[in-house]
Design a protein around this motif. Structure first.
Motif, PDB file in Angstrom:
ATOM      1  N   MET C  86       0.843  -1.181   0.000  1.00 29.13           N
ATOM      2  CA  MET C  86       0.000   0.000   0.000  1.00 29.13           C
ATOM      3  C   MET C  86       0.887   1.241   0.000  1.00 29.13           C
ATOM      4  N   LYS C  87       0.668   2.111  -0.993  1.00 29.13           N
ATOM      5  CA  LYS C  87       1.524   3.296  -1.123  1.00 29.13           C
ATOM      6  C   LYS C  87       1.392   4.219   0.079  1.00 29.13           C
ATOM      7  N   LEU C  88       0.135   4.364   0.531  1.00 31.95           N
ATOM      8  CA  LEU C  88      -0.124   5.304   1.611  1.00 31.95           C
ATOM      9  C   LEU C  88       0.636   4.905   2.880  1.00 31.95           C
ATOM     10  N   ALA C  89       0.729   3.580   3.123  1.00 30.63           N
ATOM     11  CA  ALA C  89       1.417   3.120   4.337  1.00 30.63           C
ATOM     12  C   ALA C  89       2.875   3.555   4.308  1.00 30.63           C
ATOM     13  N   ASP C  90       3.486   3.484   3.133  1.00 27.29           N
ATOM     14  CA  ASP C  90       4.883   3.907   3.074  1.00 27.29           C
ATOM     15  C   ASP C  90       5.024   5.406   3.267  1.00 27.29           C
ATOM     16  N   MET C  91       4.049   6.154   2.734  1.00 24.83           N
ATOM     17  CA  MET C  91       4.116   7.615   2.942  1.00 24.83           C
ATOM     18  C   MET C  91       4.060   7.915   4.437  1.00 24.83           C
ATOM     19  N   VAL C  92       3.160   7.219   5.156  1.00 24.46           N
ATOM     20  CA  VAL C  92       3.067   7.422   6.602  1.00 24.46           C
ATOM     21  C   VAL C  92       4.383   7.013   7.268  1.00 24.46           C
ATOM     22  N   ALA C  93       4.933   5.850   6.859  1.00 25.52           N
ATOM     23  CA  ALA C  93       6.182   5.376   7.459  1.00 25.52           C
ATOM     24  C   ALA C  93       7.302   6.385   7.233  1.00 25.52           C
ATOM     25  N   LYS C  94       7.334   6.967   6.031  1.00 26.55           N
ATOM     26  CA  LYS C  94       8.383   7.930   5.734  1.00 26.55           C
ATOM     27  C   LYS C  94       8.221   9.193   6.590  1.00 26.55           C
ATOM     28  N   THR C 225       2.166  13.903   5.657  1.00 32.92           N
ATOM     29  CA  THR C 225       1.707  12.874   4.722  1.00 32.92           C
ATOM     30  C   THR C 225       0.978  13.516   3.548  1.00 32.92           C
ATOM     31  N   ARG C 226       0.194  14.565   3.825  1.00 34.92           N
ATOM     32  CA  ARG C 226      -0.500  15.251   2.729  1.00 34.92           C
ATOM     33  C   ARG C 226       0.505  15.846   1.743  1.00 34.92           C
ATOM     34  N   ASN C 227       1.578  16.438   2.265  1.00 35.70           N
ATOM     35  CA  ASN C 227       2.610  16.968   1.372  1.00 35.70           C
ATOM     36  C   ASN C 227       3.231  15.850   0.539  1.00 35.70           C
ATOM     37  N   GLU C 228       3.498  14.734   1.227  1.00 37.68           N
ATOM     38  CA  GLU C 228       4.113  13.607   0.532  1.00 37.68           C
ATOM     39  C   GLU C 228       3.192  13.095  -0.580  1.00 37.68           C
ATOM     40  N   ILE C 229       1.879  13.069  -0.295  1.00 41.54           N
ATOM     41  CA  ILE C 229       0.915  12.634  -1.309  1.00 41.54           C
ATOM     42  C   ILE C 229       0.994  13.562  -2.518  1.00 41.54           C
ATOM     43  N   LEU C 230       1.015  14.873  -2.258  1.00 47.64           N
ATOM     44  CA  LEU C 230       1.077  15.828  -3.371  1.00 47.64           C
ATOM     45  C   LEU C 230       2.337  15.592  -4.203  1.00 47.64           C
ATOM     46  N   VAL C 231       3.476  15.383  -3.518  1.00 44.37           N
ATOM     47  CA  VAL C 231       4.735  15.230  -4.248  1.00 44.37           C
ATOM     48  C   VAL C 231       4.709  13.959  -5.086  1.00 44.37           C
ATOM     49  N   GLU C 233       2.119  12.166  -6.078  1.00 45.27           N
ATOM     50  CA  GLU C 233       1.021  12.054  -7.043  1.00 45.27           C
ATOM     51  C   GLU C 233       0.991  13.272  -7.973  1.00 45.27           C
ATOM     52  N   ARG C 234       2.125  13.990  -8.067  1.00 39.95           N
ATOM     53  CA  ARG C 234       2.073  15.283  -8.759  1.00 39.95           C
ATOM     54  C   ARG C 234       1.674  15.154 -10.221  1.00 39.95           C
ATOM     55  N   ARG C 235       1.867  13.978 -10.806  1.00 44.55           N
ATOM     56  CA  ARG C 235       1.515  13.818 -12.214  1.00 44.55           C
ATOM     57  C   ARG C 235       0.062  13.425 -12.424  1.00 44.55           C
ATOM     58  N   SER C 236      -0.649  13.106 -11.348  1.00 44.56           N
ATOM     59  CA  SER C 236      -2.031  12.672 -11.545  1.00 44.56           C
ATOM     60  C   SER C 236      -2.929  13.894 -11.709  1.00 44.56           C
ATOM     61  N   GLN C 237      -4.070  13.650 -12.346  1.00 44.02           N
ATOM     62  CA  GLN C 237      -4.954  14.741 -12.742  1.00 44.02           C
ATOM     63  C   GLN C 237      -5.451  15.523 -11.530  1.00 44.02           C
ATOM     64  N   TRP C 238      -5.846  14.796 -10.470  1.00 47.86           N
ATOM     65  CA  TRP C 238      -6.472  15.515  -9.343  1.00 47.86           C
ATOM     66  C   TRP C 238      -5.494  16.453  -8.650  1.00 47.86           C
ATOM     67  N   VAL C 239      -4.178  16.094  -8.660  1.00 47.25           N
ATOM     68  CA  VAL C 239      -3.202  16.996  -8.032  1.00 47.25           C
ATOM     69  C   VAL C 239      -2.952  18.208  -8.915  1.00 47.25           C
ATOM     70  N   THR C 240      -2.846  17.995 -10.217  1.00 42.60           N
ATOM     71  CA  THR C 240      -2.625  19.157 -11.094  1.00 42.60           C
ATOM     72  C   THR C 240      -3.813  20.108 -11.034  1.00 42.60           C
ATOM     73  N   ASP C 241      -5.011  19.527 -10.946  1.00 42.31           N
ATOM     74  CA  ASP C 241      -6.203  20.374 -10.797  1.00 42.31           C
ATOM     75  C   ASP C 241      -6.136  21.165  -9.503  1.00 42.31           C
ATOM     76  N   LEU C 242      -5.757  20.450  -8.430  1.00 37.70           N
ATOM     77  CA  LEU C 242      -5.696  21.080  -7.121  1.00 37.70           C
ATOM     78  C   LEU C 242      -4.679  22.221  -7.109  1.00 37.70           C
ATOM     79  N   ILE C 243      -3.555  21.996  -7.768  1.00 29.90           N
ATOM     80  CA  ILE C 243      -2.518  23.023  -7.788  1.00 29.90           C
ATOM     81  C   ILE C 243      -2.979  24.203  -8.641  1.00 29.90           C
TER      82      ILE C 243
END
Lengths: 77, 232, 248
Positions: C86-94, C225-231, C233-243
């Motif tokens: 799970m990607k999210l688990a690693d983001m939390v671990a990091k 973790t939210r920052n890590e998600i943005l970094v 997932e920066r290529r995904s559509q929802w992040v580019t929209d958000l930015i």
């Protein structure tokens, strides 16, 4: 019912004889609080700014490429 | 390691083959064999020079000095554990072999201990003598090292397996592994000091034995997982 | 359950949900901090042995106790990374690693400052301080390993292995250090246990401060973790929209 332990401000600042120890700890905690609450926000802003700049640059490059492409098309005609 | 081409190799057979191969490779490179022992000697020598040549003072710290030096020597020799195999590709072969990696890693760890840990154990009474360790504590020192140094090799193996693929490792191995080995150092050195004060040390040995059992069952598993990650 | 699990694994879903939680968490933390700090600084009675240094406890104990939760949390997140990828688990671990390092560091610093008037020394090889120090080293190791491995996927799994091994070691370290210490120097200091018959005016504000610092930990972890998600997932559509939508 808890009662106020200090009768004056200077007494509060002095903390018995331990003003240094007590206040350094609370100061460290304040710095710590600020670090955890403010730094992620700053990083987030910086990242968003960077991504915006990147997006703008990409858009510009794409537009320029399209423009050059259009020109060469025209000259070919 | 031609385990892949031979159709039937038992786990035990692979275990013995890996162990023998590692020992043979080590004995071909005599210098690599001597370096950890020399390092151990030199580190121990630093303490009388740095602290004091006074017999009483040295006797007080002798157990700790021998234990810390053994720990550092084990750390230094760890680099050989998977490095050469990683570079010449035989590590990949090891990962591809049908036998459980747990036992192959265990064989490599045992080989590493025989090469770098056992000489330290054998040499320790000499150094203990030079550091004025009281005579009654000799056997305790040797026995704690005998039980403790395999734990160092097993824990160290995890750290090496995690970092074997890195270009520049520097001190990262020590930063990862040393904190994990601290309990062994605590108990091993304390057993020797307690014997010097005439205290019973049965519980110390029980704890060290328990640590060895835990390390034997968990560390090869973690090393195997780490090798799979590092080698991809 | 499984739907919930896979949903929770989706970084986008987590980002949106945590965005809704954050204002409440901020509010609760601010309230608890206000009450807790005021109580700790102004209303807690002076200790008959420690005097006003008892007020240090209301920072030190919450920070130290929460720092102990960081390593197990990192190990659990690591195990989830290894088993379910799970990607999210690693983001939390990091993200939890540097937070744990900071909490442990502050616990050590405040412990030293508290120790000076009580024990007469800034540093003692006391069982609690020593095992805290070793925990600090363990966090340093995990962070160093993460920064040394270039491939994010390999770094995630390698750190997960190290976190699990470290978490197995944490109780061993704690136990061996306590055992080493109690036998080494007979306890003659004021310890936490010496104040065991605690009246409520001592432990109620402590509980409030522990809750407040716990919320601080949760908020810090969510923000990172939210920052890590943005970094990531920066290529995904929802992040580019958000930015694109965001100001600044």
């Amino acid at each position: 019912m808890p009662t106020l332990q200090f009768s004056s401000v200077s007494e509060f600042v002095q903390m018995g004889t331990y003003s240094f120890h007590v206040w350094v700890v609370y100061l460290l905690f304040a710095v710590f609080l600020g670090y955890h609450l403010i730094l992620p926000g700053l990083q987030r802003k910086q990242f968003i700014r960077l991504q915006k700049r990147r997006a703008a640059r990409d858009a510009e490059l794409a537009a320029r490429a399209a423009g050059r492409h259009g020109q060469s098309d025209r000259s070919a005609q | 390691m031609s385990a892949g081409t031979v159709p039937e190799v038992s786990t035990w057979g692979a275990f013995v083959a890996t162990l023998r191969r590692d020992l043979l490779v080590a004995f071909k490179r005599r210098n690599d064999l001597l370096n950890p022992i020399m390092f151990f000697l030199i580190v121990v020598t630093l303490f009388p020079l740095g602290v004091s040549p006074d017999p009483l003072e040295l006797a007080g710290i002798s157990a700790g000095v021998v234990w810390v030096s053994a720990l550092l020597a084990s750390m230094l020799s760890l680099d050989n554990l998977y490095r050469a195999d990683y570079e010449d590709g035989s590590l990949e072969q090891l990962l591809l072999s049908p036998q459980p990696l747990f036992f192959l890693v265990l064989a490599k760890n045992i080989a590493h201990w025989l090469i770098s840990g056992l000489p330290v154990v054998v040499l320790s009474p000499l150094l203990a003598y030079m550091l004025y360790l009281p005579e009654g504590a000799y056997w305790t020192l040797v026995l704690t090292l005998l039980i403790g140094t395999p734990v160092l090799s097993l824990f160290g193996s995890i750290g090496v397996a995690l970092t074997v693929g890195l270009g520049s490792r520097g001190l990262i191995l020590a930063v990862i592994v040393l904190p994990l080995t601290m309990p062994v150092l605590i108990i091993g050195a304390k057993a020797v000091t307690d014997v010097m004060f005439g205290l019973p040390v049965g519980s110390h040995f029980a704890l060290l034995g328990a640590m060895l059992a835990v390390a034997l069952s968990i560390a090869p598993l973690a090393s195997a997982a780490a090798l799979r990650i590092s080698v991809n | 359950m499984w739907l919930w699990f896979s949903k929770l694994g989706s970084p986008r879903w987590f980002y949106e949900l945590s965005g809704r939680w954050l204002p409440w968490l901020y509010g609760a933390m601010a309230l608890l901090l206000l009450v807790g700090l005021t109580w700790a600084l102004l209303f807690v009675p002076e200790d008959y042995q420690q005097g006003h240094t008892i007020r240090i406890m209301y920072i030190h104990v919450p920070v130290a106790s929460i720092s102990l939760a960081c390593f197990p949390l990192m190990a659990i997140a690591g195990a989830i990374t290894l088993v379910w990828k799970m990607k999210l688990a690693d983001m939390v671990a990091k993200c939890v690693a540097p937070i744990g390092l900071w909490f442990t560091g502050l616990a050590l610093a405040t412990g030293a400052i508290w120790g000076e008037p009580i024990w007469g020394t800034w540093w003692a090889w006391d069982a609690r301080l020593t095992s805290m120090l070793i925990q600090f080293f363990l966090f340093v190791g995990v962070i160093a390993l993460r920064s040394a491995i270039e491939s994010p996927d390999a770094a995630a799994r390698a750190c997960a292995v190290l976190a699990i091994v470290g978490a197995i070691n944490v109780p061993i370290i704690k136990y061996s250090v306590e055992w080493w210490n109690t036998l080494h120097q007979p306890a003659s200091r004021i310890s936490m246990d010496a104040m065991s018959p605690n009246p409520p005016e001592i432990w109620v504000p402590l509980l409030i401060m522990i809750s407040a610092v716990y919320l601080l930990f949760v908020i810090s972890l969510l923000l990172r973790t939210r920052n890590e998600i943005l970094v990531r997932e920066r290529r995904s559509q929802w992040v580019t929209d958000l930015i694109a939508r965001s100001q600044s």
